[in-house]
Motif scaffolding. Sequence first.
Motif, PDB file in Angstrom:
ATOM      1  N   ASP A  46       0.842  -1.193   0.000  1.00 41.12           N
ATOM      2  CA  ASP A  46       0.000   0.000   0.000  1.00 41.12           C
ATOM      3  C   ASP A  46       0.881   1.248   0.000  1.00 41.12           C
ATOM      4  OD1 ASP A  46      -2.474   1.324   0.026  1.00 41.12           O
ATOM      5  OD2 ASP A  46      -2.508   1.459   2.210  1.00 41.12           O
ATOM      6  N   VAL A  47       0.437   2.259  -0.734  1.00 37.72           N
ATOM      7  CA  VAL A  47       1.112   3.558  -0.723  1.00 37.72           C
ATOM      8  C   VAL A  47       0.021   4.611  -0.604  1.00 37.72           C
ATOM      9  CG1 VAL A  47       2.681   5.133  -1.904  1.00 37.72           C
ATOM     10  CG2 VAL A  47       2.937   2.663  -2.230  1.00 37.72           C
ATOM     11  N   VAL A  48       0.091   5.408   0.459  1.00 37.14           N
ATOM     12  CA  VAL A  48      -0.924   6.414   0.743  1.00 37.14           C
ATOM     13  C   VAL A  48      -0.309   7.798   0.612  1.00 37.14           C
ATOM     14  CG1 VAL A  48      -2.512   7.319   2.486  1.00 37.14           C
ATOM     15  CG2 VAL A  48      -2.163   4.849   2.288  1.00 37.14           C
ATOM     16  N   SER A  49      -0.969   8.661  -0.143  1.00 37.09           N
ATOM     17  CA  SER A  49      -0.513  10.043  -0.305  1.00 37.09           C
ATOM     18  C   SER A  49      -0.995  10.896   0.855  1.00 37.09           C
ATOM     19  CB  SER A  49      -1.061  10.623  -1.616  1.00 37.09           C
ATOM     20  OG  SER A  49      -0.503   9.966  -2.724  1.00 37.09           O
ATOM     21  N   GLY A  50      -0.159  11.848   1.271  1.00 41.36           N
ATOM     22  CA  GLY A  50      -0.556  12.734   2.361  1.00 41.36           C
ATOM     23  C   GLY A  50       0.506  13.773   2.654  1.00 41.36           C
ATOM     24  N   PHE A  51       0.484  14.235   3.886  1.00 45.38           N
ATOM     25  CA  PHE A  51       1.392  15.298   4.329  1.00 45.38           C
ATOM     26  C   PHE A  51       2.024  14.919   5.659  1.00 45.38           C
ATOM     27  CE2 PHE A  51      -1.823  17.407   1.741  1.00 45.38           C
ATOM     28  CZ  PHE A  51      -1.042  18.153   0.883  1.00 45.38           C
ATOM     29  N   THR A  52       3.237  15.417   5.885  1.00 43.44           N
ATOM     30  CA  THR A  52       3.915  15.217   7.164  1.00 43.44           C
ATOM     31  C   THR A  52       5.015  16.264   7.320  1.00 43.44           C
ATOM     32  OG1 THR A  52       4.866  13.534   8.633  1.00 43.44           O
ATOM     33  CG2 THR A  52       5.732  13.624   6.380  1.00 43.44           C
ATOM     34  N   GLY A  53       5.513  16.374   8.550  1.00 40.44           N
ATOM     35  CA  GLY A  53       6.686  17.202   8.807  1.00 40.44           C
ATOM     36  C   GLY A  53       6.424  18.613   9.263  1.00 40.44           C
ATOM     37  N   GLY A  54       5.170  19.054   9.222  1.00 38.95           N
ATOM     38  CA  GLY A  54       4.861  20.422   9.613  1.00 38.95           C
ATOM     39  C   GLY A  54       4.061  20.486  10.900  1.00 38.95           C
ATOM     40  N   ASN A  55       3.766  21.693  11.335  1.00 42.14           N
ATOM     41  CA  ASN A  55       2.995  21.899  12.568  1.00 42.14           C
ATOM     42  C   ASN A  55       1.536  22.253  12.318  1.00 42.14           C
ATOM     43  OD1 ASN A  55       5.263  21.476  14.281  1.00 42.14           O
ATOM     44  ND2 ASN A  55       5.963  23.552  13.816  1.00 42.14           N
ATOM     45  N   THR A  56       1.173  22.519  11.064  1.00 47.05           N
ATOM     46  CA  THR A  56      -0.202  22.871  10.740  1.00 47.05           C
ATOM     47  C   THR A  56      -1.093  21.651  10.929  1.00 47.05           C
ATOM     48  OG1 THR A  56       0.589  24.440   9.094  1.00 47.05           O
ATOM     49  CG2 THR A  56      -1.723  23.789   8.945  1.00 47.05           C
ATOM     50  N   PRO A  57      -2.131  21.740  11.795  1.00 42.98           N
ATOM     51  CA  PRO A  57      -2.997  20.577  11.992  1.00 42.98           C
ATOM     52  C   PRO A  57      -3.906  20.358  10.783  1.00 42.98           C
ATOM     53  CG  PRO A  57      -3.807  22.439  13.264  1.00 42.98           C
ATOM     54  CD  PRO A  57      -2.509  22.870  12.650  1.00 42.98           C
ATOM     55  N   ASN A  58      -4.181  19.097  10.499  1.00 44.52           N
ATOM     56  CA  ASN A  58      -5.105  18.710   9.431  1.00 44.52           C
ATOM     57  C   ASN A  58      -4.814  19.412   8.098  1.00 44.52           C
ATOM     58  OD1 ASN A  58      -6.588  17.047  11.288  1.00 44.52           O
ATOM     59  ND2 ASN A  58      -7.425  18.948  12.119  1.00 44.52           N
ATOM     60  N   PRO A  59      -3.601  19.278   7.582  1.00 45.49           N
ATOM     61  CA  PRO A  59      -3.260  19.940   6.321  1.00 45.49           C
ATOM     62  C   PRO A  59      -4.094  19.392   5.167  1.00 45.49           C
ATOM     63  CG  PRO A  59      -1.601  18.317   6.893  1.00 45.49           C
ATOM     64  CD  PRO A  59      -2.523  18.411   8.063  1.00 45.49           C
ATOM     65  N   THR A  60      -4.379  20.249   4.207  1.00 46.37           N
ATOM     66  CA  THR A  60      -5.103  19.836   3.015  1.00 46.37           C
ATOM     67  C   THR A  60      -4.375  20.342   1.779  1.00 46.37           C
ATOM     68  OG1 THR A  60      -6.511  21.806   3.039  1.00 46.37           O
ATOM     69  CG2 THR A  60      -7.348  19.851   4.196  1.00 46.37           C
ATOM     70  N   TYR A  61      -4.624  19.705   0.661  1.00 47.86           N
ATOM     71  CA  TYR A  61      -3.951  20.054  -0.592  1.00 47.86           C
ATOM     72  C   TYR A  61      -4.330  21.457  -1.040  1.00 47.86           C
ATOM     73  CZ  TYR A  61      -2.109  19.511  -5.311  1.00 47.86           C
ATOM     74  OH  TYR A  61      -1.393  19.671  -6.477  1.00 47.86           O
ATOM     75  N   ASN A  62      -5.618  21.749  -1.038  1.00 49.92           N
ATOM     76  CA  ASN A  62      -6.086  23.052  -1.499  1.00 49.92           C
ATOM     77  C   ASN A  62      -6.172  24.095  -0.392  1.00 49.92           C
ATOM     78  OD1 ASN A  62      -6.439  22.419  -4.282  1.00 49.92           O
ATOM     79  ND2 ASN A  62      -8.257  21.250  -3.734  1.00 49.92           N
ATOM     80  N   GLY A  63      -5.952  23.666   0.838  1.00 50.21           N
ATOM     81  CA  GLY A  63      -5.994  24.587   1.963  1.00 50.21           C
ATOM     82  C   GLY A  63      -4.614  24.825   2.530  1.00 50.21           C
ATOM     83  N   ASP A  64      -4.515  24.870   3.844  1.00 51.77           N
ATOM     84  CA  ASP A  64      -3.244  25.173   4.504  1.00 51.77           C
ATOM     85  C   ASP A  64      -2.451  23.895   4.759  1.00 51.77           C
ATOM     86  OD1 ASP A  64      -1.153  26.287   5.864  1.00 51.77           O
ATOM     87  OD2 ASP A  64      -2.336  26.951   7.592  1.00 51.77           O
ATOM     88  N   HIS A  65      -1.342  23.764   4.084  1.00 50.42           N
ATOM     89  CA  HIS A  65      -0.403  22.675   4.382  1.00 50.42           C
ATOM     90  C   HIS A  65       1.009  23.241   4.576  1.00 50.42           C
ATOM     91  CE1 HIS A  65      -0.574  22.792  -0.122  1.00 50.42           C
ATOM     92  NE2 HIS A  65       0.743  22.705   0.000  1.00 50.42           N
ATOM     93  N   SER A  66       1.056  24.503   5.011  1.00 51.02           N
ATOM     94  CA  SER A  66       2.354  25.159   5.186  1.00 51.02           C
ATOM     95  C   SER A  66       3.214  24.402   6.199  1.00 51.02           C
ATOM     96  CB  SER A  66       2.179  26.614   5.610  1.00 51.02           C
ATOM     97  OG  SER A  66       1.403  26.716   6.777  1.00 51.02           O
ATOM     98  N   GLY A  67       4.473  24.276   5.878  1.00 48.98           N
ATOM     99  CA  GLY A  67       5.424  23.569   6.727  1.00 48.98           C
ATOM    100  C   GLY A  67       5.468  22.081   6.501  1.00 48.98           C
ATOM    101  N   HIS A  68       4.482  21.546   5.799  1.00 51.30           N
ATOM    102  CA  HIS A  68       4.427  20.108   5.544  1.00 51.30           C
ATOM    103  C   HIS A  68       5.091  19.755   4.219  1.00 51.30           C
ATOM    104  CE1 HIS A  68       1.852  18.630   8.801  1.00 51.30           C
ATOM    105  NE2 HIS A  68       1.193  19.777   8.711  1.00 51.30           N
ATOM    106  N   TYR A  69       5.490  18.499   4.122  1.00 52.24           N
ATOM    107  CA  TYR A  69       5.987  17.924   2.876  1.00 52.24           C
ATOM    108  C   TYR A  69       4.869  17.092   2.262  1.00 52.24           C
ATOM    109  CZ  TYR A  69      10.784  18.575   4.726  1.00 52.24           C
ATOM    110  OH  TYR A  69      11.943  19.083   5.247  1.00 52.24           O
ATOM    111  N   GLU A  70       4.726  17.121   0.934  1.00 53.04           N
ATOM    112  CA  GLU A  70       3.931  16.101   0.262  1.00 53.04           C
ATOM    113  C   GLU A  70       4.717  14.812   0.429  1.00 53.04           C
ATOM    114  OE1 GLU A  70       2.488  16.340  -3.720  1.00 53.04           O
ATOM    115  OE2 GLU A  70       1.564  18.301  -3.403  1.00 53.04           O
TER     116      GLU A  70
END
Length: 195
Positions: A46-70
């Motif tokens: 399994d390979v799941v796409s998402g975000f990690t590494g940042g402090n922004t809670p509940n990051p989204t692609y079209n919303g706030d994912h600042s500080g996170h890595y794809e």
Amino acid sequence: MKSVLSALLLSVSFFSANVLATETVLAGGCFWCMESDFEKLDGVSDVVSGFTGGNTPNPTYNGDHSGHYEAVKITYDANIVSYQQILAHYWVNIDPFDARGQFCDKGHSYLSAIFVANEEERVIAEQTKAVVQAEFVDQSVVTPILAAQRFYPIQGNEIVHQDFYKKSPVRYKLYRWNCGRDQRLEEIWGDRASH
């Protein structure tokens, strides 16, 4: 000179008996591409796409994912593919020298990174990075090795990003070609590039 894949496997093989984790998180630019590249690897279930590494809670692609890595969370059977083999596959699917992003995608969220869950993974990751650096002595490997943090999978109405390469194969292939990903991978890795 041995291929980087062979060197990676040989240089860290003595750790394989101790690696129990069957999940890892890697960032390598566009998660559509990372998902496609890793789902082709034997032993990956399994390979799941998402975000990690940042402090922004509940990051989204079209919303706030600042500080996170794809990123992608990869689930694998360690009896079929080892952690060092996962990393060997990872290195030849990224540009480890780009400090601004990956391929046509620039910015923090598109940076490459290896997220390690424990000290054994860190040792293996550092050794694989050293092997890549030794092969490319005139360039600097900028991909960091970071402590694993919470992984936020793509969800809700953004689930279209999961399995995008399967759901929209023509759009995906056009994006990947126009982004220059495969061309750059071949420039760096030659026939070791696994696309």
